[in-house]
Design an enzyme around this catalytic site. Structure first.
Site, PDB file in Angstrom:
ATOM      1  N   ASP A 117       0.739  -1.175  -0.159  1.00 25.34           N
ATOM      2  CA  ASP A 117       0.149   0.067  -0.011  1.00 25.34           C
ATOM      3  C   ASP A 117       0.820   1.228  -0.053  1.00 25.34           C
ATOM      4  OD1 ASP A 117      -2.383  -1.710  -0.006  1.00 25.34           O
ATOM      5  OD2 ASP A 117      -2.575  -1.499   2.227  1.00 25.34           O
ATOM      6  N   CYS A 121     -16.597 -18.286  -8.149  1.00 22.33           N
ATOM      7  CA  CYS A 121     -17.782 -17.874  -7.222  1.00 22.33           C
ATOM      8  C   CYS A 121     -18.839 -18.622  -7.752  1.00 22.33           C
ATOM      9  CB  CYS A 121     -17.748 -16.243  -7.208  1.00 22.33           C
ATOM     10  SG  CYS A 121     -16.800 -15.388  -6.507  1.00 22.33           S
ATOM     11  N   CYS A 140     -22.941 -18.209  -6.242  1.00 23.09           N
ATOM     12  CA  CYS A 140     -23.033 -17.769  -4.879  1.00 23.09           C
ATOM     13  C   CYS A 140     -23.170 -16.192  -4.798  1.00 23.09           C
ATOM     14  CB  CYS A 140     -21.847 -18.176  -3.980  1.00 23.09           C
ATOM     15  SG  CYS A 140     -21.696 -17.605  -2.332  1.00 23.09           S
ATOM     16  N   CYS A 167     -21.803 -12.711  -0.412  1.00 20.89           N
ATOM     17  CA  CYS A 167     -21.150 -11.397  -0.125  1.00 20.89           C
ATOM     18  C   CYS A 167     -22.152 -10.202  -0.787  1.00 20.89           C
ATOM     19  CB  CYS A 167     -19.695 -11.267  -0.913  1.00 20.89           C
ATOM     20  SG  CYS A 167     -19.802 -11.210  -2.615  1.00 20.89           S
ATOM     21  N   CYS A 198     -24.518  -7.355   2.032  1.00 18.36           N
ATOM     22  CA  CYS A 198     -23.983  -5.883   2.413  1.00 18.36           C
ATOM     23  C   CYS A 198     -25.208  -4.906   2.781  1.00 18.36           C
ATOM     24  CB  CYS A 198     -23.548  -5.355   1.021  1.00 18.36           C
ATOM     25  SG  CYS A 198     -22.905  -3.542   1.011  1.00 18.36           S
ATOM     26  N   CYS A 229     -20.030   2.016   0.575  1.00 19.17           N
ATOM     27  CA  CYS A 229     -19.414   1.028   1.442  1.00 19.17           C
ATOM     28  C   CYS A 229     -18.991   1.543   2.764  1.00 19.17           C
ATOM     29  CB  CYS A 229     -18.001   0.585   0.767  1.00 19.17           C
ATOM     30  SG  CYS A 229     -16.843  -0.689   1.647  1.00 19.17           S
ATOM     31  N   CYS A 268     -15.576  -2.541   7.840  1.00 23.39           N
ATOM     32  CA  CYS A 268     -16.751  -3.636   7.753  1.00 23.39           C
ATOM     33  C   CYS A 268     -16.242  -4.891   7.178  1.00 23.39           C
ATOM     34  CB  CYS A 268     -18.024  -2.885   6.737  1.00 23.39           C
ATOM     35  SG  CYS A 268     -19.314  -4.187   6.685  1.00 23.39           S
ATOM     36  N   CYS A 323     -18.940  -8.655   4.010  1.00 23.81           N
ATOM     37  CA  CYS A 323     -19.026  -9.565   2.832  1.00 23.81           C
ATOM     38  C   CYS A 323     -17.693 -10.477   2.914  1.00 23.81           C
ATOM     39  CB  CYS A 323     -18.638  -8.586   1.896  1.00 23.81           C
ATOM     40  SG  CYS A 323     -17.177  -7.556   1.443  1.00 23.81           S
TER      41      CYS A 323
END
Length: 339
Positions: free
Chosen positions: A131, A185, A188, A191, A195, A211, A238, A241
């Site tokens: 980062d 995925c 599915c 996630c 939310c 978000c 959070c 997800c």
């Protein structure tokens, strides 16, 4: 042993659960995807994402001398169910990744150890990133075969779930690239459906402006009133997800016990009374410190307003005249909501 095998041993000894190799130019579509995200305004106030887009969209432009990118994953998997903290309404829910020591410190230390070993073994040049540069780690990690970006846009794997930090080692060394991972995925939608603010306009797309992680960490000023009630007791980030992903049945234990720190679910009344010095002292060495006292107390006021706990009302009444306009606005909203 081959160089690749010895590199793998060194990487695992440094605390990483997996690694893969790719080319800096392995994600040619990244630039267009980033442009679409920015053009839609989905980055909100994260104006830094619109800077140096040439580097973000093409990792080969960041350091033209680089021939390979080693992508590494380090687990920070929780030892509890993060969703359970959402029921502790007098406490603030903090994202798992921020409950302990700042991951920048831990991951970068491991990356530097591996990078030094690579230099000693081959006399190559290296650069490490966590980062700290405009690097799109998740697309590069998928290109390196570590996993894929799920419908929640985070990296996940059939081998270790999605509780991982990513680090990158750019090197002038020519390494054989791994095959990219495919998406698994299927049908599915766990996630997407969990939310609370409907932050996913479509699978594999995120609108950061809705978000809760963005709202509690990056967003400055008051949060839209439509979203405040949906934030619950989440005061920093959070995990909904991430926590609900079925692939986490393969999650591996956190690489470093310092990720399981003291900031799991602090009492809201304690946080509401923090001044600048108290905030810095309480969250020293934590990634939470980057948002500052004002943004934290603003988030705490929203959480208290959602708590249904009348005893917390006097705690924030004194904040209605706070010097920070967003804190004062949040306190007034919370008092009215509890009333």
């Amino acid at each position: 042993m081959t160089f690749r095998a010895r590199l793998g041993d060194e990487i695992r000894d440094a605390g990483f659960v997996s690694f893969g190799v790719t080319r800096p130019d392995a994600v040619p579509e990244a630039g267009a995807r980033l442009a679409a995200f920015l053009d839609g305004g989905h980055h909100g106030q994260m104006h830094w994402m619109a800077e140096r887009t040439a580097w973000r969209g093409d990792a080969s432009a960041l350091w033209p001398e680089a021939r390979s990118v080693v992508m590494l994953a380090q687990s920070y998997a929780p030892d509890h169910d993060p969703l359970g903290d959402l029921n502790r309404l007098e406490h603030g829910a903090i994202s798992v990744y921020a409950q302990g020591r700042d991951y920048h410190d831990i991951v970068k230390k491991g990356l530097k150890r591996v990078a030094r070993w690579m230099v000693a073994e081959t006399d190559c040049a290296v650069k490490v990133f966590v980062d700290t540069a405009p690097v799109m780690e998740k697309p590069l990690a998928q290109a390196a075969g570590l996993g894929w970006q799920g419908k929640h846009t985070n990296l996940l794997s059939r081998d270790f779930g999605n509780w991982v930090f990513l680090g990158a080692i750019f090197t002038t060394l020519e390494l054989e690239p791994d095959a990219p991972e495919e998406e698994h995925c299927g049908s599915c939608r766990a996630c997407l459906d969990i939310c609370p603010t409907d932050a996913f306009p479509a699978p594999f797309q995120l609108d950061a402006r809705r978000c809760i992680s963005y709202l509690t960490i990056e967003h400055r000023g008051p949060v839209d009133e439509e979203l405040r009630g949906k934030m619950g007791n989440r005061i920093y980030g959070c995990d909904d997800c991430l926590a609900v992903c079925p692939w986490n049945k393969f999650a591996v234990a956190a690489s470093d016990l310092r990720y399981h720190g003291p900031h799991r679910a602090p009492p809201l009344d304690e946080l509401a009374t923090l001044d600048d010095a108290g905030f810095r002292a309480r969250f020293s060495g934590s990634p939470i410190k980057r948002i500052g006292r004002d943004r934290m107390v603003r988030n705490v006021c929203y959480a208290i307003g959602n708590s249904q706990q009348q005893r917390l009302k006097p705690v924030i009444q004194g904040l209605i005249e706070d010097r920070d306009a967003a804190v004062a606005d949040a306190a007034r909203w919370a008092v009215e909501r509890l009333s």
